[in-house]
Motif scaffolding. Structure first.
Motif, mmCIF file in Angstrom:
data_model
loop_
_atom_site.group_PDB
_atom_site.id
_atom_site.type_symbol
_atom_site.label_atom_id
_atom_site.label_comp_id
_atom_site.label_asym_id
_atom_site.label_seq_id
_atom_site.Cartn_x
_atom_site.Cartn_y
_atom_site.Cartn_z
ATOM 1 N N SER A 7 12.449 36.895 59.939
ATOM 2 C CA SER A 7 12.131 36.596 61.265
ATOM 3 C C SER A 7 13.643 36.614 62.282
ATOM 4 C CB SER A 7 11.288 35.503 61.631
ATOM 5 O OG SER A 7 11.818 34.372 61.535
ATOM 6 N N ILE A 8 14.323 35.837 61.565
ATOM 7 C CA ILE A 8 15.890 35.577 62.407
ATOM 8 C C ILE A 8 16.420 37.078 62.609
ATOM 9 C CG2 ILE A 8 18.103 34.594 62.430
ATOM 10 C CD1 ILE A 8 16.779 32.097 61.171
ATOM 11 N N VAL A 9 16.609 37.738 61.696
ATOM 12 C CA VAL A 9 17.035 39.163 61.425
ATOM 13 C C VAL A 9 16.434 40.141 62.561
ATOM 14 C CG1 VAL A 9 17.519 41.072 60.142
ATOM 15 C CG2 VAL A 9 18.499 38.662 59.143
ATOM 16 N N ARG A 10 15.040 40.217 62.312
ATOM 17 C CA ARG A 10 14.309 40.856 63.066
ATOM 18 C C ARG A 10 14.336 40.671 64.496
ATOM 19 N NH1 ARG A 10 10.696 44.607 61.347
ATOM 20 N NH2 ARG A 10 9.936 44.406 59.033
ATOM 21 N N ALA A 11 14.538 39.271 64.865
ATOM 22 C CA ALA A 11 14.657 38.968 66.360
ATOM 23 C C ALA A 11 16.021 39.448 66.879
ATOM 24 C CB ALA A 11 14.830 37.239 66.555
ATOM 25 N N GLN A 12 17.108 39.316 66.094
ATOM 26 C CA GLN A 12 18.494 39.666 66.458
ATOM 27 C C GLN A 12 18.400 41.522 66.809
ATOM 28 O OE1 GLN A 12 21.322 38.821 67.662
ATOM 29 N NE2 GLN A 12 22.307 40.634 67.243
ATOM 30 N N PHE A 13 17.715 42.063 66.052
ATOM 31 C CA PHE A 13 17.575 43.694 66.169
ATOM 32 C C PHE A 13 16.876 43.889 67.217
ATOM 33 C CE2 PHE A 13 19.542 43.873 61.892
ATOM 34 C CZ PHE A 13 20.318 44.775 62.168
ATOM 35 N N GLU A 14 15.551 43.035 67.530
ATOM 36 C CA GLU A 14 14.803 43.347 68.748
ATOM 37 C C GLU A 14 15.696 43.053 69.970
ATOM 38 O OE1 GLU A 14 11.465 40.988 67.608
ATOM 39 O OE2 GLU A 14 10.886 42.506 65.930
ATOM 40 N N ALA A 15 16.382 41.850 69.878
ATOM 41 C CA ALA A 15 17.175 41.427 71.024
ATOM 42 C C ALA A 15 18.111 42.596 71.487
ATOM 43 C CB ALA A 15 17.867 40.058 70.908
ATOM 44 N N TYR A 16 18.684 43.162 70.554
ATOM 45 C CA TYR A 16 19.667 44.176 70.807
ATOM 46 C C TYR A 16 19.149 45.483 71.409
ATOM 47 C CZ TYR A 16 23.471 47.819 70.067
ATOM 48 O OH TYR A 16 24.365 48.501 70.041
ATOM 49 N N ARG A 17 17.820 45.827 70.785
ATOM 50 C CA ARG A 17 17.073 46.958 71.090
ATOM 51 C C ARG A 17 16.816 46.748 72.533
ATOM 52 N NH1 ARG A 17 11.856 46.794 68.484
ATOM 53 N NH2 ARG A 17 11.414 45.383 70.360
#
Length: 122
Positions: A7-17
């Protein structure tokens, strides 16, 4: 947000996107480093200076898979740029204490107009 690595990793990529820099900054440890074929363990400030702006030109950013392990997660994603070019990369993000400590990028193939763009050896 859950504390799981995925969830931390997905949150980072979603924030970037989604271009949510403050959310991205909150997920990166103070000692975060970023390594790619173009960058050798650059810090947070250099990451945001060099790697954040290109995201403004992404028409689509799709996570294809996340493979977490005890130390972090591998993430493969496909990007389509405003000009229609596409590229696929895989990254390994190390996660400790609820934050991302490092990212190592492995570049994949690139396409333009649906055709493979071969890279020239350096």
């Amino acid at each position: 947000m859950s504390d799981t690595t995925e969830s931390i990793v997905r949150a980072q990529f979603e924030a970037y996107r989604d271009r949510r820099r403050a959310d991205s900054e909150a997920l990166l440890a103070a000692h975060f480093t970023f390594t790619s074929p173009y960058d050798d363990a650059i810090g947070r400030d250099a990451f945001f200076e060099r790697c954040w702006p290109p995201g403004d030109h992404f028409a689509d950013f799709r996570i294809e898979r996340v493979a977490p392990d005890a130390e972090g997660a591998y993430v493969t994603y496909l990007v389509t740029t405003d000009s229609g070019d596409q590229f696929r990369n895989t990254e390994y993000l190390a996660v400790r204490d609820g934050q991302i400590c490092s990212a190592h990028v492995f570049f994949g193939e690139s396409y333009r107009g649906g055709s493979f763009l071969p890279r020239q050896p350096e």
